[in-house]
Design an enzyme around this catalytic site. Structure first.
Site, PDB file in Angstrom:
ATOM      1  N   LYS A 107      -6.227 -33.207  12.621  1.00 24.73           N
ATOM      2  CA  LYS A 107      -7.380 -32.865  13.468  1.00 24.73           C
ATOM      3  C   LYS A 107      -7.080 -31.545  14.145  1.00 24.73           C
ATOM      4  O   LYS A 107      -5.914 -31.184  14.332  1.00 24.73           O
ATOM      5  CB  LYS A 107      -7.611 -33.939  14.530  1.00 24.73           C
ATOM      6  CG  LYS A 107      -9.030 -33.969  15.046  1.00 24.73           C
ATOM      7  CD  LYS A 107      -9.947 -34.743  14.100  1.00 24.73           C
ATOM      8  CE  LYS A 107     -11.377 -34.803  14.604  1.00 24.73           C
ATOM      9  NZ  LYS A 107     -12.158 -35.769  13.823  1.00 24.73           N
ATOM     10  N   ASP A 147     -16.591 -31.385  13.433  1.00 26.52           N
ATOM     11  CA  ASP A 147     -16.534 -32.503  14.383  1.00 26.52           C
ATOM     12  C   ASP A 147     -17.423 -32.085  15.562  1.00 26.52           C
ATOM     13  O   ASP A 147     -18.321 -31.261  15.379  1.00 26.52           O
ATOM     14  CB  ASP A 147     -15.073 -32.771  14.802  1.00 26.52           C
ATOM     15  CG  ASP A 147     -14.930 -34.088  15.578  1.00 26.52           C
ATOM     16  OD1 ASP A 147     -15.043 -35.152  14.954  1.00 26.52           O
ATOM     17  OD2 ASP A 147     -14.728 -34.050  16.807  1.00 26.52           O
TER      18      ASP A 147
END
Ligand code: NAD
Length: 420
Positions: A107, A147
């Site tokens: 991430k 995201d």
């Protein structure tokens, strides 16, 4: 805002430790899984439109590459921290394992407030961040995706920056990019569509019909707005939606087409001013609505020890990552609420990201029906595996999903061995 009392990485460790205990997993592998493989912090200087230089902090964390290249989104938000990115990276590892796709977890994020930045500032920040994390990236190494507050356009900038350094176009370095530069049809809708497939599977097991099911969705961005629209199309009665400004409620079902058009025109964060049909409500009220199904699709730790008792929904399908804290999980379990966990429920995005990467590597593109059919197949299979595992052992779905996922990653580490 995320619930700042909760460190998301502590939640990751608690969930992992629980799965390891139940699986009676090897302690050495447990130790490996508690630590991300790699975490990079970069300073991102940006020339702002007024000539000032502002320095943002950016992160990229690779939790595990045991099952394949690291995969995970990039988030732009004022509340981003290294621990949050570490947590989101670990959740990606488990999610890819639950879905059975050949990826590890990663991430990225930048602590910034994109709502107060111009498009040019965001583009320069994105390009400089990409250069900062360049050594980690590559189609065989680590593949970012959108995201919170990042989009196809952001992915196009990352792909272009990476490609400039290579000297040729490398579409496979990101997913969720625009279709005309190697993106996949159906990727934008994939997470929300996956939420719908999983919800359908849940209802089948419960012998309920969409027409008899009321739904509230928290978050009206990529995941929440598509999930709401897809569920409504399947016949569910979507009675409430919200963004960070607040939400709208209508007992006999919202006019989602009008809400989607409104959000498209006004941008995110204006639902509190929506003047179409329905009453206004706060996010706290939305989470406590007397509905059958609650879909949290905003940020993590929205359902916590302080408000879980007030939740009246009978089922929760987690569109967001980490929306329910472990304390809330225990309260919900006591109340008999069925929770379909994030690592299963929102896997649709990474599944179609996988399809996009496969298409890029082969330079052979699928039509949208093919993408959606393959997505449905994988979501149904993953749901069936988790459901059966939970039934056999009389466990909540989250525990079952974690046991399946952690076991798959542990098995990959075991057969590969610990280097050297
Ligand atoms: P987004 O930026 O498109 O939308 C986020 C939405 O949440 C916005 O409508 C925002 O207003 C709302 N929001 C923010 N804070 C809120 C609050 N306190 N209360 C209510 N609403 C709030 O982001 P997204 O891509 O839709 O991601 C949402 C969640 O889903 C995140 O947890 C993300 O990690 C997860 N997720 C996203 C994807 C994807 O493909 N985009 C895939 C899997 C999981």
């Amino acid at each position: 805002m995320p619930n700042s009392n909760v460190n998301p990485y502590d939640i990751v460790l608690e969930q992992l430790d629980g799965a390891v205990r139940r699986l009676r997993l090897d302690e050495n592998i447990h130790t490996v899984l508690r630590h991300p493989e790699r975490a990079l912090v970069v300073s991102v200087p940006v020339i702002m439109d007024d000539g000032r230089v502002e320095v943002f902090e950016g992160y990229r964390v690779q939790h595990s590459s045991a099952r394949g290249p690291c995969k995970g989104g990039v988030r732009y938000h004022p509340a981003v921290t290294l621990d949050e990115v570490k947590a989101l990276a670990a959740w990606m590892t488990w999610k890819c394992a639950v879905a059975g796709i050949p990826y590890g977890g990663a991430k990225g994020g930048i602590k910034c407030d994109p709502k107060r930045m111009s498009k040019g500032e965001i583009m320069r920040m994105t390009r400089r961040y990409t250069v900062g994390i360049l050594p980690l990236l590559g189609p065989e190494k680590d593949i970012p995706a959108p995201d919170v507050n990042t989009s196809a356009e952001t992915m196009g900038w990352i792909m272009d920056t990476f490609s400039m350094f290579k000297g040729y176009a490398v579409p496979g370095v990101v997913t969720g990019k625009p279709v005309n530069i190697g993106g996949s049809l159906g990727r934008r809708e994939a997470t929300g569509r996956g939420v719908m497939y999983v919800t359908n599977e849940l209802l089948k097991r419960l012998e309920r019909r969409p027409e008899d099911t009321t739904v509230a969705v928290q978050g009206f961005g990529n995941v929440g707005s598509v999930a709401a629209a897809q569920l409504a199309r399947e016949g569910y009665r979507v009675v409430a939606v919200s963004d960070y400004s607040g939400g709208v409620y209508c007992e006999h079902g919202l006019n989602l087409e009008s809400l989607l058009r409104y959000a498209q025109e006004k941008g995110d964060g204006h639902l509190c001013d929506y003047d179409g049909e329905g009453e206004h409500l706060t996010n706290a009220e939305l989470l406590a609505l007397d509905v059958d199904l609650l879909v949290p699709a905003a940020l993590e730790a929205q359902i916590h020890g302080g408000n879980a008792q007030a939740v009246r929904a009978r089922w929760i399908v987690e569109g967001a990552n980490g929306p329910t804290t472990p304390e809330a999980d225990r309260i919900l379990a006591d109340k008999g609420v069925i929770v379909v966990p994030d690592i299963l429920a929102n896997a649709g995005g990474v599944v179609v990201s996988y399809f996009e990467w496969v298409q890029d590597l082969q330079a052979l593109f699928w039509d949208e029906d093919q993408v959606n059919a393959q997505l449905e197949r994988i979501m149904r299979r993953s749901f069936a595996e988790v459901w059966q595992f939970a039934q056999d052992r009389r466990l909540p779905l989250r525990d079952a999903a974690y046991m399946l996922a952690v076991n798959r990653v542990a098995e990959a580490i075991r057969v590969r061995g610990i280097f050297p």
